[in-house]
Design a protein around this motif. Structure first.
Motif, PDB file in Angstrom:
ATOM      1  N   ARG A  87      -7.660   9.082   5.618  1.00  0.00           N
ATOM      2  CA  ARG A  87      -8.139   8.030   4.734  1.00  0.00           C
ATOM      3  C   ARG A  87      -7.922   6.654   5.350  1.00  0.00           C
ATOM      4  O   ARG A  87      -6.950   6.421   6.052  1.00  0.00           O
ATOM      5  CB  ARG A  87      -7.378   8.126   3.410  1.00  0.00           C
ATOM      6  N   GLN A 107      -7.481   2.635   4.438  1.00  0.00           N
ATOM      7  CA  GLN A 107      -7.230   1.625   3.409  1.00  0.00           C
ATOM      8  C   GLN A 107      -7.326   0.245   4.037  1.00  0.00           C
ATOM      9  O   GLN A 107      -7.257   0.099   5.248  1.00  0.00           O
ATOM     10  CB  GLN A 107      -5.840   1.834   2.798  1.00  0.00           C
ATOM     11  N   CYS A 119      -4.696   6.736   7.900  1.00  0.00           N
ATOM     12  CA  CYS A 119      -3.637   7.725   7.770  1.00  0.00           C
ATOM     13  C   CYS A 119      -3.882   8.887   8.723  1.00  0.00           C
ATOM     14  O   CYS A 119      -4.950   9.498   8.712  1.00  0.00           O
ATOM     15  CB  CYS A 119      -3.569   8.247   6.336  1.00  0.00           C
ATOM     16  N   PHE A 179       1.907   2.214   2.673  1.00  0.00           N
ATOM     17  CA  PHE A 179       1.469   2.738   3.962  1.00  0.00           C
ATOM     18  C   PHE A 179       2.529   2.468   5.029  1.00  0.00           C
ATOM     19  O   PHE A 179       2.995   1.332   5.179  1.00  0.00           O
ATOM     20  CB  PHE A 179       0.152   2.077   4.360  1.00  0.00           C
ATOM     21  N   CYS A 210      -0.197   7.288   4.985  1.00  0.00           N
ATOM     22  CA  CYS A 210      -0.349   6.734   3.642  1.00  0.00           C
ATOM     23  C   CYS A 210       0.814   7.208   2.764  1.00  0.00           C
ATOM     24  O   CYS A 210       1.567   8.106   3.147  1.00  0.00           O
ATOM     25  CB  CYS A 210      -1.686   7.138   3.030  1.00  0.00           C
ATOM     26  N   ARG A 211       0.933   6.625   1.592  1.00  0.00           N
ATOM     27  CA  ARG A 211       2.048   6.925   0.709  1.00  0.00           C
ATOM     28  C   ARG A 211       2.200   8.427   0.486  1.00  0.00           C
ATOM     29  O   ARG A 211       3.284   8.980   0.640  1.00  0.00           O
ATOM     30  CB  ARG A 211       1.829   6.225  -0.630  1.00  0.00           C
ATOM     31  N   LEU A 253       0.812  -1.227   0.000  1.00  0.00           N
ATOM     32  CA  LEU A 253       0.000   0.000   0.000  1.00  0.00           C
ATOM     33  C   LEU A 253       0.841   1.272   0.000  1.00  0.00           C
ATOM     34  O   LEU A 253       0.322   2.362  -0.221  1.00  0.00           O
ATOM     35  CB  LEU A 253      -0.900   0.040   1.241  1.00  0.00           C
TER      36      LEU A 253
END
Lengths: 142, 142
Positions: B97, B99, B92, A119, B132-133, A117
């Motif tokens: 968000r 996931q 996140c 993440f 998150c990314r 992800l």
DNA sequence: GTATATGCAAAGGGTTTGCACGGTT
DNA sequence: AACCGTGCAAACCCTTTGCATATAC
């Protein structure tokens, strides 16, 4: 160690008040304590301290990295000292006991999540629910 | 599917009320919604429904295993349907968000915890915090 | 002496509960 | 018709906040 804490507080521009040292000591002794539990512990020797002070002090102690909190179960957050290495928290839904393991054992998992992800997981912040050996055996309900 | 839900409710001795079906539908559409968000969604079409009803309905839907909840971050619990396979939640701290990944990827970890502590971990119940990314890249603060 | 911390009390969010009415079976 | 479920409002727990006083520096 309390001298070191005074040092750290001062370095960050905070005053070293009795309440702050009391809370820090309580957190160190109790390991995994909620604000209420911390207050109860402090009240055994210093009845004057207020719950709102405990909350404010914990915020300060987190800011200077003497303490962290984790969300475990549905109740209040539990606080613990940041002396040892990072660790995971396992809370038994049967008896409420909290056990720990070094956070490193989750590294392969964290790595995999990052690959899949992107993440960056912080596995120490949230406690992990489940059943301890004894409660799993006796089939207790939560 | 709503017919199947009626079936399930009846099998457990519960009545199939409009509110229960509305909440179930909202949970299915929203994926990962708090009670407040569920209510807001329902209010778009049915303004009469009450928040306390949403809480009570969610309790029932969990009891009959149509819905589960997970504690993610510090706010309200988020609810989701139990249709697909069990999954992990990654929230996140930057953008909020959520996931998901199938829970199976945590099996080696769960296994290791069981070996070392005898603890049976339910990794789906608590959300996992992190970045998150995108937010990890932009270094946003919480 | 001055700015920061504390205690107290009140407010705030999220969740639960008591009760009379309404709806499902 | 009987009972379960709902809406409403109040209560509840945990946490935060405003303000005057006390205290560490």
């Amino acid at each position: 160690m309390t001298a070191a804490a005074v040092q750290v507080l001062h370095e960050h521009g905070y005053r070293a008040t009795p309440q702050r040292l009391l809370v820090l000591a309580a957190v160190g002794e109790l390991r995994h304590a909620t604000p209420e539990q911390i207050l109860a512990h402090i009240h055994q020797t210093s009845p004057g301290v207020n719950l709102s002070t405990v909350y404010r002090v914990l915020e300060v102690l987190e800011d200077v990295d003497l303490v962290t909190h984790a969300h475990i179960g549905s109740g209040s957050a539990t606080y613990h000292a940041t002396d040892g290495p990072a660790h995971l928290h396992f809370r038994c839904g049967g008896c409420g006991r909290v056990q720990s393991l070094p956070a490193i054992i989750a590294e392969p998992f964290v790595q995999q999540v990052r690959e899949r992800l992107g993440f960056h997981a912080d596995v120490t912040h949230a406690g992990i629910d489940g059943r301890c050996r004894e409660c799993a055996a006796t089939q207790e309900q939560p």
